[in-house]
Design an enzyme around this catalytic site. Structure first.
Site, PDB file in Angstrom:
ATOM      1  N   ASN A  87      -2.101   3.575  16.314  1.00  0.00           N
ATOM      2  CA  ASN A  87      -3.239   3.220  15.449  1.00  0.00           C
ATOM      3  C   ASN A  87      -3.531   1.741  15.600  1.00  0.00           C
ATOM      4  OD1 ASN A  87      -3.678   5.809  14.135  1.00  0.00           O
ATOM      5  ND2 ASN A  87      -1.659   5.480  13.265  1.00  0.00           N
ATOM      6  N   CYS A 135      -0.381   5.332   9.881  1.00  0.00           N
ATOM      7  CA  CYS A 135       0.891   4.692  10.231  1.00  0.00           C
ATOM      8  C   CYS A 135       0.666   3.359  10.904  1.00  0.00           C
ATOM      9  CB  CYS A 135       1.560   5.525  11.312  1.00  0.00           C
ATOM     10  SG  CYS A 135       2.785   6.597  10.777  1.00  0.00           S
ATOM     11  N   CYS A 165       3.158  -3.013  15.306  1.00  0.00           N
ATOM     12  CA  CYS A 165       2.994  -2.684  13.882  1.00  0.00           C
ATOM     13  C   CYS A 165       2.241  -3.790  13.136  1.00  0.00           C
ATOM     14  CB  CYS A 165       4.356  -2.467  13.242  1.00  0.00           C
ATOM     15  SG  CYS A 165       4.249  -2.058  11.482  1.00  0.00           S
ATOM     16  N   HIS A 196      10.577   5.293  20.040  1.00  0.00           N
ATOM     17  CA  HIS A 196       9.469   4.644  20.758  1.00  0.00           C
ATOM     18  C   HIS A 196       9.705   4.300  22.222  1.00  0.00           C
ATOM     19  CE1 HIS A 196       7.834   4.474  16.805  1.00  0.00           C
ATOM     20  NE2 HIS A 196       8.505   3.422  16.425  1.00  0.00           N
ATOM     21  N   SER A 256      12.709   6.636   6.909  1.00  0.00           N
ATOM     22  CA  SER A 256      12.413   6.291   8.302  1.00  0.00           C
ATOM     23  C   SER A 256      12.986   4.913   8.605  1.00  0.00           C
ATOM     24  CB  SER A 256      10.897   6.293   8.517  1.00  0.00           C
ATOM     25  OG  SER A 256      10.582   5.886   9.828  1.00  0.00           O
ATOM     26  N   CYS A 302       3.568   8.553   1.181  1.00  0.00           N
ATOM     27  CA  CYS A 302       4.229   7.564   2.038  1.00  0.00           C
ATOM     28  C   CYS A 302       4.396   6.275   1.235  1.00  0.00           C
ATOM     29  CB  CYS A 302       3.368   7.346   3.276  1.00  0.00           C
ATOM     30  SG  CYS A 302       4.004   6.086   4.377  1.00  0.00           S
ATOM     31  N   CYS A 357       8.317  -5.474  14.861  1.00  0.00           N
ATOM     32  CA  CYS A 357       7.992  -4.525  15.933  1.00  0.00           C
ATOM     33  C   CYS A 357       6.615  -4.885  16.489  1.00  0.00           C
ATOM     34  CB  CYS A 357       8.011  -3.094  15.412  1.00  0.00           C
ATOM     35  SG  CYS A 357       9.651  -2.589  14.826  1.00  0.00           S
ATOM     36  N   GLU A 385       0.817  -1.209   0.000  1.00  0.00           N
ATOM     37  CA  GLU A 385       0.000   0.000   0.000  1.00  0.00           C
ATOM     38  C   GLU A 385       0.854   1.264   0.000  1.00  0.00           C
ATOM     39  OE1 GLU A 385      -4.017  -1.676   2.112  1.00  0.00           O
ATOM     40  OE2 GLU A 385      -2.489  -0.847   3.427  1.00  0.00           O
ATOM     41  N   CYS A 401       7.704  -7.050   6.257  1.00  0.00           N
ATOM     42  CA  CYS A 401       8.851  -6.509   6.995  1.00  0.00           C
ATOM     43  C   CYS A 401       9.414  -7.582   7.906  1.00  0.00           C
ATOM     44  CB  CYS A 401       8.418  -5.300   7.828  1.00  0.00           C
ATOM     45  SG  CYS A 401       9.798  -4.490   8.674  1.00  0.00           S
ATOM     46  N   SER A 432      12.726   5.669  14.322  1.00  0.00           N
ATOM     47  CA  SER A 432      11.626   5.172  15.148  1.00  0.00           C
ATOM     48  C   SER A 432      12.181   4.773  16.509  1.00  0.00           C
ATOM     49  CB  SER A 432      10.987   3.960  14.454  1.00  0.00           C
ATOM     50  OG  SER A 432      10.366   4.390  13.263  1.00  0.00           O
TER      51      SER A 432
HETATM   52  N1  SAH Z   1      10.811   0.367   9.307  1.00  0.00           N
HETATM   53  C1  SAH Z   1      10.768   1.793   9.274  1.00  0.00           C
HETATM   54  C2  SAH Z   1       9.648   2.365   8.439  1.00  0.00           C
HETATM   55  C3  SAH Z   1       8.273   1.762   8.572  1.00  0.00           C
HETATM   56  S1  SAH Z   1       7.353   2.160  10.013  1.00  0.00           S
HETATM   57  C4  SAH Z   1      10.712   2.336  10.683  1.00  0.00           C
HETATM   58  O1  SAH Z   1      10.642   1.556  11.621  1.00  0.00           O
HETATM   59  O2  SAH Z   1      10.811   3.534  10.863  1.00  0.00           O
HETATM   60  C5  SAH Z   1       6.892   3.834   9.851  1.00  0.00           C
HETATM   61  C6  SAH Z   1       6.433   4.455  11.167  1.00  0.00           C
HETATM   62  O3  SAH Z   1       5.142   3.960  11.549  1.00  0.00           O
HETATM   63  C7  SAH Z   1       7.366   4.112  12.310  1.00  0.00           C
HETATM   64  O4  SAH Z   1       7.683   5.216  13.085  1.00  0.00           O
HETATM   65  C8  SAH Z   1       6.529   3.125  13.069  1.00  0.00           C
HETATM   66  O5  SAH Z   1       6.954   3.042  14.361  1.00  0.00           O
HETATM   67  C9  SAH Z   1       5.146   3.695  12.927  1.00  0.00           C
HETATM   68  N2  SAH Z   1       4.107   2.739  13.306  1.00  0.00           N
HETATM   69  C10 SAH Z   1       4.131   1.414  13.110  1.00  0.00           C
HETATM   70  N3  SAH Z   1       3.010   0.833  13.608  1.00  0.00           N
HETATM   71  C11 SAH Z   1       2.256   1.825  14.128  1.00  0.00           C
HETATM   72  C12 SAH Z   1       0.973   1.866  14.758  1.00  0.00           C
HETATM   73  N4  SAH Z   1       0.242   0.753  14.925  1.00  0.00           N
HETATM   74  N5  SAH Z   1       0.503   3.046  15.149  1.00  0.00           N
HETATM   75  C13 SAH Z   1       1.220   4.178  14.936  1.00  0.00           C
HETATM   76  N6  SAH Z   1       2.426   4.203  14.348  1.00  0.00           N
HETATM   77  C14 SAH Z   1       2.958   3.045  13.943  1.00  0.00           C
END
Ligand code: SAH
Length: 374
Positions: free
Chosen positions: A309, A352, A132, A234, A210, A118, A129, A105, A125, A232
């Site tokens: 989210n 995100c 995610c 967190h 990112s 985006c 994480c 997407e 992936c 990222s």
């Molecule tokens: N692998 C890269 C890029 C993809 S994630 C990275 O980790 O940065 C892009 C962003 O979306 C990251 O900051 C990630 O932490 C955030 N993200 C992932 N899942 C999410 C969720 N459920 N709610 C809000 N942000 C989220």
């Protein structure tokens, strides 16, 4: 919300070079190998990226003979858009088919002063994480250069982006599916094409990569690219970050911060964007906000707070508005620039961490180890 299926399928031609895979120097080399002058690359790039023409027959400043030779050995084939979704708030989300079993997407988010696209760098992936949605799908493969720039090519076309008129896409973020630094070579070539004047011509600072923090790749990136960096984070400590971002067990916070400092050293006006997803009761206390401020306080920084989210079976909840406001205020009180991200595209699950598509997963653990070792 409107949905429409668009563009009939174009069958792949595995024996032909897809010119979307070639950055400027590779395209010049391609023409030299054909016995042509390198400036043919300039002409063809203008057709592809400025005029958005992918049919050689239309490229009238090339001789008929050259056009015929090109049709025989090359193609210009962006991946196919199979679903176009419009959100009530103006966001768009496209499902793009990469091969017979996989799609990803791509999301466009309009704001009054900019339009951000985006894009994804991998199918699925390998990083796993814990917050995610993409992680749930596992990992299939890296995207090719053509598949990365092809997302922008398709979005620009469907948005009616005009290079010399109204620019709809002003910013590009590699924040979709995948870990861009685990697809290093293709991501660097693709971002070069996004920034190249003969390519999409997006201003250097407005292309942002990112990463969850692949430390050795960050050192290499500084040497070969001028993309802006978002990291990222967190969590303000290793124990919690190990849980949320398992990659932290390989590259802990101290090493990540050193790589980030190095990335922007001697580059005036550059800063790191830290992404911090706010998870109710997990990483959103005032004390954690103070620890975060102490950690990054002496690095030129901007903090993006992202309210979590949700997705089906997620094990976290979004922090409440008062908690988010408090976290934001503590960081501000420490002199940091902070933005709390608004959730966009709610009605089409375009936020995100919600990007999905259809991924045919291969062994996740094997892929992860292979990816990091590479
Ligand atoms: N692998 C890269 C890029 C993809 S994630 C990275 O980790 O940065 C892009 C962003 O979306 C990251 O900051 C990630 O932490 C955030 N993200 C992932 N899942 C999410 C969720 N459920 N709610 C809000 N942000 C989220």
């Amino acid at each position: 919300m409107a949905e429409s299926v668009i563009i009939p399928g174009v069958p792949p031609a595995p024996d032909k070079v897809n010119l979307l895979d070639l950055d400027r120097s590779a395209l010049e080399a391609f023409f030299v190998a054909l016995g042509e002058k390198p400036f043919r690359a300039t002409q063809v790039m203008k057709w592809i990226y400025h005029e958005r023409v992918i049919d050689f027959a239309t490229m009238t400043n090339l001789s008929k003979a050259l056009r015929e030779r090109l049709s025989a050995c090359a193609e210009i084939r962006p991946p196919e858009v199979i679903l176009d979704q419009h959100s009530r708030d103006g966001s768009r989300k496209w499902l793009i088919r990469m091969d017979s079993g996989n799609s990803i997407e791509t999301v466009f988010i309009p704001e009054p002063d900019r339009g951000t696209l985006c894009i994804s760098s991998q199918i699925g992936c390998p990083l796993d994480c814990s917050f995610c949605a993409t992680a749930r799908q596992g990992f299939n493969r890296n995207l090719t250069v053509a598949e990365i720039v092809g997302q922008v090519w398709q979005a620009a076309r469907l948005l009616g982006d005009a290079r010399n008129g109204h620019r709809v896409i002003t910013n590009i973020v590699l924040m979709g599916m995948g870990e861009p630094l685990l697809n290093f070579a293709n991501v660097v070539k693709a971002t070069d094409l996004l920034q190249d004047d003969l390519g999409f011509g997006i201003s250097k600072r407005r292309v942002t990569l990112s990463t969850a923090g692949v430390v050795p790749a960050l050192y290499r990136l500084r040497e070969v690219s001028e993309v802006s960096l978002a990291v990222s984070l967190h969590a303000p400590d290793d124990a919690l970050r190990n849980e949320l971002v398992p990659l932290n067990r390989t590259y802990p916070i101290r090493e990540l911060l050193a790589a980030c400092r190095h990335y922007i050293a001697d580059k005036p006006h550059r800063r790191i964007t830290w992404e911090y997803v706010l998870l109710d009761g997990v990483n959103d206390s005032e004390e954690q906000a103070r620890d975060l401020a102490a950690l990054i306080g002496n690095i030129p920084s901007k903090v993006n707070l992202i309210p979590f989210n949700p997705f089906p079976d997620a094990r976290y909840r979004r922090s409440g508005p008062a908690t988010i406001a408090r976290f934001h205020a503590v960081l501000m009180a420490h002199g940091l620039t902070v933005v709390t991200r608004k959730t966009r595209g709610d009605d089409i699950a375009a936020a995100c961490g919600q990007l999905a598509g259809q991924v045919r997963a291969r062994g996740r653990r094997a892929a992860r180890l292979a990816g990091i070792a590479g």
